[in-house]
Design a protein around this motif. Structure first.
Motif, short mmCIF file in Angstrom:
data_model
loop_
_atom_site.label_atom_id
_atom_site.label_comp_id
_atom_site.label_asym_id
_atom_site.label_seq_id
_atom_site.Cartn_x
_atom_site.Cartn_y
_atom_site.Cartn_z
N GLY A 1 4.91 0.68 7.96
CA GLY A 1 4.39 0.58 9.32
C GLY A 1 3.74 1.85 9.84
N HIS A 2 3.90 2.99 9.11
CA HIS A 2 3.27 4.22 9.61
C HIS A 2 1.75 4.16 9.53
CE1 HIS A 2 4.05 6.04 5.37
NE2 HIS A 2 2.94 5.38 5.38
N HIS A 3 1.23 3.16 8.84
CA HIS A 3 -0.23 2.97 8.85
C HIS A 3 -0.67 2.16 10.06
CE1 HIS A 3 -0.66 4.49 4.72
NE2 HIS A 3 0.53 3.95 4.53
N MET A 4 0.31 1.64 10.81
CA MET A 4 -0.01 0.64 11.83
C MET A 4 0.44 1.02 13.23
SD MET A 4 1.15 -2.54 9.43
CE MET A 4 0.93 -3.77 10.72
N GLY B 1 0.79 -1.24 0.00
CA GLY B 1 0.00 0.00 0.00
C GLY B 1 0.81 1.27 0.00
N HIS B 2 1.95 1.26 0.67
CA HIS B 2 2.68 2.52 0.63
C HIS B 2 3.36 2.77 -0.72
CE1 HIS B 2 3.66 6.34 2.25
NE2 HIS B 2 4.69 6.23 1.44
N PRO B 3 4.05 1.78 -1.28
CA PRO B 3 4.52 2.00 -2.66
C PRO B 3 3.36 2.39 -3.59
CG PRO B 3 5.58 0.07 -1.75
CD PRO B 3 4.55 0.50 -0.74
#
Ligand SMILES: [Cu+2]
Ligand SMILES: [Cu+2]
Lengths: 238, 583
Positions: free
Chosen positions: B325-328, B276-278
């Motif tokens: 991991g910044h989404h988590m 998701g981040h890419p």
């Protein structure tokens, strides 16, 4: 000028979060103004006029180095500046007499109190749905669990949010600084009843809290947790 | 669609006249036609995704009232124009899924990747034209499955576009059966389509550049599409694997994500966000490339810091693999790990800052023409900066505790994907329309569309930051169920009005698009006096693109060069001998 949009803060660490919020607010606001004002100024100054020819340049290495290093220093400094607050909230939990097990399920919060003996899995445990009562100015530990899907325990005024994971017990804490009743919405999409999945946190003055304990556990004579002081050494639980 | 210019085709590739309607417009292997196909498919999907957005906004402003123009939607989706919570969740899920996978990606990558890459590097077509055709035609059934899932029993997927397990993997938790399976299957099929595109783009750019088109003479939009294709190639298989596990859990009784069977819900989040981040950068890098292409043309000035621009694209791509991991932060993932992800995420802000300053540098000392594509490029920078800066709040772990899962996130994602990607897409459409269709778009309608969209976009989306900081959760069906949101409800009304008006302005774009397609002023080869290779071809280019093979002599941004009298110097023009060039 700033506080009108953040809800009132009623937790000890909430002030730390708000402090960082305001710090980032001023940094990003300054960056935003810098970029927008520069852009608009350039658009006005260098708008097309008859006979005008643009400056022929491919860039400037000194400028590139400057606007690489300055933002990098600011954001990395900001990152390290935030570690202490994060550790305080999520990693270095304080010792506490007040442990409550919060179990989320579609679409309610089950609050399990250990009762006067302070132990779970004993006869005096008591579960109350959507009603979390705690004394003011005391660190409270929550053991967060879920029976089904992921939920998220959110109390805006406490600046507290922690996802609740099926299959895990996540220890979390807060210390409320003001008596009152606050909503506990679920912040993670958890099904058709996600909206309106709502518990209440009632923070009570110590006397009111003792009265509430006596009312809930009439058999036990005021054995409920006393006005204990926080363990000065604190505890690292993780 | 307009006819190809017959004189242009006649001398190089006469054989294309033999292709019938079906091979020309439907099963075409011509990269330009495939680009146009992606354009129209995505614009069609945008109507669906946008319609869902307007319904969501209506429900949030005036909860549980009858939504205008929706009474035709049958039960059990809508009840005579009233939206039940089940459909609200499906609408939220499908709005995001459609916009991300069927609008922004196919527009920026499918449409402009296809149309621009061969033209801008001086190639006759893609390396694998048949694979290219397949890439489009595989995406069509994916779209049909996705949209069709609204009508299956249990309705469409309703677990959010992020599909968090176990909500998404146990049918009883949402009541959605086949809909969620179709959601996963559709994305697996679409992933295959994107992979075919990615392989094609990478091969074409590496192998088919015209003589003299060195790596550092490539236009920045080609650089960004090249890096985007690499991200696609590496990221999509990860999503596909995750979706496969989801389908196993749902249909084969496994429990990869179910703790009761020894599984782990967090595994899904790691897989999803590792993709998701890419994915976020897959959707923004081409937009940055487009802005970098438009700005020098209308500032009549070389792009500022070309090499810095290229290296920041590359470093964004590299860093995008180590920030997921910044989404988590609030998920229960190891909290110390959260700190590591905070630092990497802070660092990824730097290349975006570099790009922004270089765009400002491009404006400095320019001779700026405020044509419609330029307005979109400037609008892109203005809103992208807001989205970039609001990212710093979320990257900061303690602040994220409060704003995670609130409207602050919704504001951020829309500033990046609407104010960012979609604004850039409008810039690209208005800029390359003459090349794509051989006609100019109407500039008056273009101006009206830009200003209406830009103003009401900000009126609609900026206050989402404010209610987010007030604690307003995302994905809630009815904000009036919460006492603490009561004082903010007027903002929801305000936002919805802004978004509705902005939506209405999109009609101007639709009218302009179709009007100009048939009645627009005929475009000559190089209406913007631009340097890059696509403007050497006829508008629109015939089969095989270039009438004579091109040789590249310089970089793409030689505007106002002292070497020539005019204020542009095309990449192909040979200054060594007699004045060459075709103009
Ligand atoms: Cu919930
Ligand atoms: Cu991310």
């Amino acid at each position: 000028m700033l506080n009108w949009w953040l809800p009132e803060n009623v937790s000890t660490y909430g002030a730390d979060i708000d402090g960082l919020f305001h710090l980032v607010y001023w940094i990003t606001m300054a960056a935003w103004v810098l970029v927008q004002v520069t852009m608009i100024a350039f658009l006005v100054m260098y708008r097309n006029r008859p006979g005008r020819r643009a400056t022929y340049t491919h860039g400037n290495n000194g400028l590139e180095i400057m606007w690489t290093i300055i933002p990098a220093l600011i954001v990395v400094w900001l990152g390290f500046r935030s570690v202490e607050t994060w550790n305080k909230i999520k990693i270095d939990l304080p010792e506490s007499e007040h442990v409550i097990e919060v179990t989320a399920k579609q679409f309610n919060w089950e609050m399990l109190y250990p009762g006067p003996d302070g132990e779970f899995d004993t006869d005096d445990d008591k579960m109350i749905e959507n009603d979390l009562r705690v004394p003011v100015n005391k660190p409270i530990i929550l053991n967060l669990k879920s029976k089904d899907v992921i939920h998220s325990f959110f109390v805006p005024q406490l600046r507290m949010k922690q996802d609740v994971m099926p299959g895990r017990t996540i220890r979390s804490w807060f210390e409320a600084t003001k008596a009152g009743t606050y909503e506990i919405p679920c912040a993670e999409l958890c099904g058709f009843g996600h909206s309106g999945m709502l518990g209440y946190l009632t923070v009570l003055e110590q006397a009111d809290y003792d009265a509430w304990l006596a009312e809930q556990w009439p058999a036990a004579q005021a054995q409920a947790p006393e006005n204990d002081e926080v363990d000065p050494e604190g505890g690292r639980i993780g | 669609m307009t006819a190809h210019a017959p004189t242009a085709d006649a001398h190089a590739h006469a054989e294309h006249h033999d292709l019938g309607f079906v091979r020309t417009y439907l099963f075409s292997t011509d990269h330009k036609m495939i680009g146009r196909q992606f354009l129209f498919m995505s614009l069609f999907m945008m109507i669906i995704g946008g319609g869902l957005a307007l319904m969501i906004r209506w429900q949030l402003a005036w909860p549980e009232t009858q939504i205008p123009l929706t009474r035709w939607i049958p039960e059990p989706m809508m009840y005579d124009g009233f939206m039940p919570p089940e459909f609200y969740n499906a609408a939220v899920t499908m709005h995001a899924t459609i916009m991300v996978f069927f609008v922004v990606m196919p527009l920026l990558v499918g449409c402009f990747g296809n149309f621009l890459i061969p033209l801008m590097i001086g190639a006759g077509d893609m390396a694998f034209p048949l694979l290219n055709m397949l890439s489009f035609w595989v995406s069509v059934p994916a779209g049909i499955m996705m949209v069709g899932s609204f009508w299956v029993e249990g309705g469409a997927a309703a677990a959010g576009w992020t599909g968090y397990a176990p909500l998404s993997t146990v049918p009883e938790y949402t009541g959605v059966g086949m809909g969620q399976n179709l959601w996963a299957l559709s994305l697996i099929v679409l992933g295959a389509s994107s992979l075919m595109g990615a392989v094609n783009y990478i091969t074409t750019i590496i192998n088919m550049r015209a003589p003299g088109m060195t790596w550092f003479r490539m236009p920045l939009v080609v650089w960004s599409l090249f890096i985007t294709a690499i991200l696609l190639l590496l990221a999509l298989p990860v999503l596909t694997a995750g979706l496969g596990l989801m389908l196993f859990d749902r249909m084969a009784g496994t429990s990869f994500f179910l703790p009761a069977g020894g599984g782990e819900p967090l595994l899904w989040q790691h897989i999803f966000w590792f993709f998701g981040h890419p994915e976020v950068y897959i959707m923004i890098l081409p937009a940055m490339g487009i802005a970098s292409e438009i700005m020098p043309v209308f500032a009549r000035k070389p792009i500022f810091g070309y090499h810095a621009m290229v290296f920041s694209i590359i470093s964004i791509a590299f860093l995008s693999w180590i920030v997921w991991g910044h989404h988590m932060f609030q998920s229960g993932m190891n909290f110390t790990l959260g700190t590591s992800f905070m630092i990497t995420t802070m660092v990824i802000a730097v290349p975006s800052a570099i790009k922004t300053f270089n765009w400002l540098g491009t404006l400095w000392g320019g001779n700026i023409h405020f044509k419609v594509p330029m307005l979109w490029a400037l609008g892109f920078i203005s809103t992208f900066v807001v989205g970039g800066l609001s990212g710093i709040y979320m990257a900061n772990t303690p602040i994220d505790i409060f704003i995670h899962d609130t409207y602050f996130i919704v504001a951020h994602i829309h500033y990046v994907l609407f104010g960012g990607s979609i604004f850039a897409m409008f810039g690209a459409v208005t800029f390359w329309f003459p090349k794509m269709f051989g006609r100019m778009m109407n500039p008056t309608m273009g101006q009206i569309h830009f200003w209406g969209t830009f103003i009401f976009y900000n009126i609609g989306f900026f206050p989402m930051h404010i209610i987010g900081v007030g604690g307003h959760m995302r994905r809630i069906y009815n904000p009036t169920q919460y006492e603490f949101l009561e004082p903010m409800q007027w903002w929801n009304v305000f936002i919805t009005r802004g978004v509705l008006i902005m939506g209405a302005f999109q009609l101007v774009f639709a009218i302009n698009l179709f009007y100009s397609l048939y009645f627009g002023k005929k475009a000559d080869r190089n209406p913007w006096q631009s340097n890059t290779l696509e403007w050497e071809c006829p508008s629109p280019p015939g089969h095989g693109n270039f009438e004579t093979p091109v040789t590249v002599h310089r970089g793409p941004y030689e505007y106002s060069s002292p070497e020539v009298e005019e204020d542009f110097l095309p990449q192909t023009r040979d200054l060594s001998g007699a004045t060459g060039g075709s103009h």
